[in-house]
Design an enzyme around this catalytic site. Sequence first.
Site, PDB file in Angstrom:
ATOM      1  CB  THR A 196      -0.982   0.042   1.192  1.00  0.00           C
ATOM      2  OG1 THR A 196      -0.255   0.200   2.422  1.00  0.00           O
ATOM      3  CG2 THR A 196      -1.838  -1.220   1.257  1.00  0.00           C
ATOM      4  CG  LEU A 242      -5.541   6.258  -2.070  1.00  0.00           C
ATOM      5  CD1 LEU A 242      -6.305   6.308  -3.386  1.00  0.00           C
ATOM      6  CD2 LEU A 242      -6.466   6.580  -0.908  1.00  0.00           C
ATOM      7  CG  HIS A 243      -3.086   2.416   3.810  1.00  0.00           C
ATOM      8  ND1 HIS A 243      -1.751   2.084   3.807  1.00  0.00           N
ATOM      9  CD2 HIS A 243      -3.167   3.604   4.462  1.00  0.00           C
ATOM     10  CE1 HIS A 243      -1.062   3.022   4.439  1.00  0.00           C
ATOM     11  NE2 HIS A 243      -1.876   3.959   4.845  1.00  0.00           N
ATOM     12  CG  ASP A 244      -8.473   0.656   4.010  1.00  0.00           C
ATOM     13  OD1 ASP A 244      -9.046   1.425   4.799  1.00  0.00           O
ATOM     14  OD2 ASP A 244      -7.576  -0.141   4.377  1.00  0.00           O
TER      15      ASP A 244
END
Length: 313
Positions: A196, A242-244
């Site tokens: 991520t 932008l992890h998720d």
Amino acid sequence: MGARKIIIDTDPGQDDAVAILLALASPEAIDLLGITVVAGNVPLALTSINARKVCELANRPDVQVFDGCDRPMAHSLVTAEHVHGKTGLNGPDLPSPSMQVQETHAVDYIIHTLRREPPNSVTLCPLGPLTNIATALQKAPDIADRIQEIVLMGGAYFEVGNITPAAEFNIYVDPEAAQIVFQCGAPLTVMPLDVTHKALVTKPRNDAFRALGTPVGVAVAEMTDFFERFDREKYGSDGAPLHDPCVTAYLIRPELFSGRKINVEIETQSDLTRGMTVADWWRVTDRPANALFMGDLDADGFFALLADRLGRL
Ligand code: RIB
Ligand code: CA
């Protein structure tokens, strides 16, 4: 292959919001059965409001949102207002939601849905601490064999921790829950910080969101503008990770990601390394490979997918 049935379990959080929007914008690939919320980035009352704000931003007040656990299994709640702001969704000024939360508790919704739907036909997509998922597995052990796949954002190995030197936030907040999930035997795909942190919202990428000129595009640009200030300062990175959305993008275009099927265990005993994901990347043990642990992504392809899909809303 038809759209994949999923439940998103989430603690919005700007990046959670983008992951939910990407799912809602991709009906040919994702059939979002429901959203379950958990305490994490901010307390449960706020994650519940934020999840409904995002559904209404996408003009989808029909999506069912279920409140879940308001604290971890064995620790007091740790939140991340320093990253996400006091509301958890700082940046855009979104109206308070008018859609109501569902009566059923998130844990019971997860159990009922997995028991109702055909075996191995529902994917769980946790984007926050794993409290709801682990509590459901404890309350109804039979569901473990009925889960198609768990695709989660959490953990770190080469990228090390973001909330302590050893641990990533989602796993750190509820390591006991993470241990239950990582040992449950369901097919597990993990999006750690290793991947991520390569999904950085650089200025041109953020400009592409804003250039959509839609309420969703502008709101996402405002979310990442807010969210990135912390990461710029902390990592000197060129934009917010932008992890998720890596979770929902994986369901749509898995070829954007690469990783290894390895053993991943969770540290729960030591205060120093609580929540560390001990990933046997070099396979130096004979511990069973229980997780597809991602390490890389095609960042340009990821952001092209995001801009294209968000433009649909
Ligand atoms: O460490 C990043 C994760 O923690 C993301 O899911 C973010 O939303 C927070 O929940
Ligand atoms: Ca999250």
